[in-house]
Design a protein around this motif. Sequence first.
Motif, PDB file in Angstrom:
ATOM      1  N   VAL A  59       0.843  -1.201   0.000  1.00  0.00           N
ATOM      2  CA  VAL A  59       0.000   0.000   0.000  1.00  0.00           C
ATOM      3  C   VAL A  59       0.879   1.251   0.000  1.00  0.00           C
ATOM      4  CG1 VAL A  59      -1.642   1.365   1.351  1.00  0.00           C
ATOM      5  CG2 VAL A  59      -1.984  -1.095   1.093  1.00  0.00           C
ATOM      6  N   LYS A  84      -8.446   2.765   6.837  1.00  0.00           N
ATOM      7  CA  LYS A  84      -9.325   2.002   5.948  1.00  0.00           C
ATOM      8  C   LYS A  84      -8.586   1.452   4.731  1.00  0.00           C
ATOM      9  CE  LYS A  84     -10.897   6.059   3.310  1.00  0.00           C
ATOM     10  NZ  LYS A  84     -12.067   6.885   2.926  1.00  0.00           N
ATOM     11  N   ASP A  85      -7.453   2.057   4.383  1.00  0.00           N
ATOM     12  CA  ASP A  85      -6.670   1.574   3.246  1.00  0.00           C
ATOM     13  C   ASP A  85      -5.894   0.308   3.576  1.00  0.00           C
ATOM     14  OD1 ASP A  85      -7.331   3.795   1.556  1.00  0.00           O
ATOM     15  OD2 ASP A  85      -5.928   5.023   2.713  1.00  0.00           O
ATOM     16  N   LEU A  86      -5.801  -0.008   4.884  1.00  0.00           N
ATOM     17  CA  LEU A  86      -4.907  -1.079   5.306  1.00  0.00           C
ATOM     18  C   LEU A  86      -5.553  -2.173   6.148  1.00  0.00           C
ATOM     19  CD1 LEU A  86      -2.090   1.364   6.381  1.00  0.00           C
ATOM     20  CD2 LEU A  86      -1.830  -0.289   4.539  1.00  0.00           C
ATOM     21  N   ILE A 119      -2.417   8.137   3.517  1.00  0.00           N
ATOM     22  CA  ILE A 119      -2.799   6.770   3.845  1.00  0.00           C
ATOM     23  C   ILE A 119      -3.641   6.772   5.116  1.00  0.00           C
ATOM     24  CG2 ILE A 119      -1.958   4.464   4.430  1.00  0.00           C
ATOM     25  CD1 ILE A 119       0.608   5.114   2.926  1.00  0.00           C
ATOM     26  N   GLN A 120      -4.760   6.069   5.077  1.00  0.00           N
ATOM     27  CA  GLN A 120      -5.665   5.997   6.213  1.00  0.00           C
ATOM     28  C   GLN A 120      -5.842   4.550   6.664  1.00  0.00           C
ATOM     29  OE1 GLN A 120      -9.353   8.251   5.695  1.00  0.00           O
ATOM     30  NE2 GLN A 120      -8.388   9.440   4.047  1.00  0.00           N
ATOM     31  N   PHE A 166       1.033   4.121  -3.021  1.00  0.00           N
ATOM     32  CA  PHE A 166       0.840   5.562  -2.811  1.00  0.00           C
ATOM     33  C   PHE A 166       2.041   6.334  -3.333  1.00  0.00           C
ATOM     34  CE2 PHE A 166      -2.835   4.592  -0.424  1.00  0.00           C
ATOM     35  CZ  PHE A 166      -3.489   5.771  -0.093  1.00  0.00           C
TER      36      PHE A 166
END
Length: 332
Positions: A218, A235-237, A232-233, A222
């Motif tokens: 991830v 919810k992205d991970l 990056i949040q 980005f």
Amino acid sequence: MKETFSTLLRYMLISGVLVHAFEPISTTIVAGVGAASLGMKLYNYLFETCDENWIGFNATGLQEDLQKKLFGQHVASQVVFKAVTGFMNNENPKKPLVLSLHGWTGTGKNFVSQLIAKNIYHKGMESGFVHLFTATAHFPHTRDLETYKTQLQQWIKGNVTNCPRSMFIFDEMDKMQPGLIDSIKPYLDFYERLDGVSYRQAIFIFLSNAGGQNIVQVALDFWTAGRQREEIQLKDLETAVSLSVFNNQESGFWHTSLIDKNLVDFFVPFLPLEFKHVVQCGMAEMAAKGLELNATVVDRMARDLNYFPKDERVFSVKGCKVISSRLDFYTD
């Protein structure tokens, strides 16, 4: 603790009750009560007890530590602070706090668990109410799996009985024998009491390298897309990490009911560190060692470490893991 040992001792001597505090029979009821009270204060000062004398959450301290001492982990910092603060401020939680910290080595997982302990227990990691388990040291043999399950259950039950506000840290979950951690599933669930014991004030923290590759991917995506790291949040991970460790047969979380029953409150991702973060770690380590800060030395040390992708050298392979020993080499 507001009174120092010397102040308390001087007061007991002046008031003439120091002897009474240790005599089996007091000359008067009043003196006996006073002596017992002061004796208890003295005991609470000298010996760690499961009460406000030794346990008290410092939200401001945790926030400052995460902001100033943890580098490159904006997602983890935010999640950990909110999760721990919300739990500690809840007088009647429905279940224990369960955090699972994931990422490559050297990204700060162990360090964050230490910061949490430091800001809850006066003795930090040295507290008798903080318990650290390491998979390879405490549960090394596959043949003893059933024995480990029984021992772990008994250990947790005994310590929570002794102090409801206990903390349990399980390191190397990626090396934990599958099935072992499921043995403590009832203690992490929404039960008010189990055999007369409530586990709702306890904290369980799992540390693992599993899922690290997903987190790295991830971060790389980005970076490749020209997006800022700070975009990056969670919810992205989080979903990718939880699915990765659940389906990893070599992980202690493989098909575990802790994930299947949603008993892990947060899967906390730790991003791979960049060169600037390694430099920050180096400067912080120099300060911790009492050395004169030298940006040139730290920069040289940081540049000599390995990074990936190989040509672009964006992310550190080992993060801050080897900073302390490397600094000794470069400063000498």
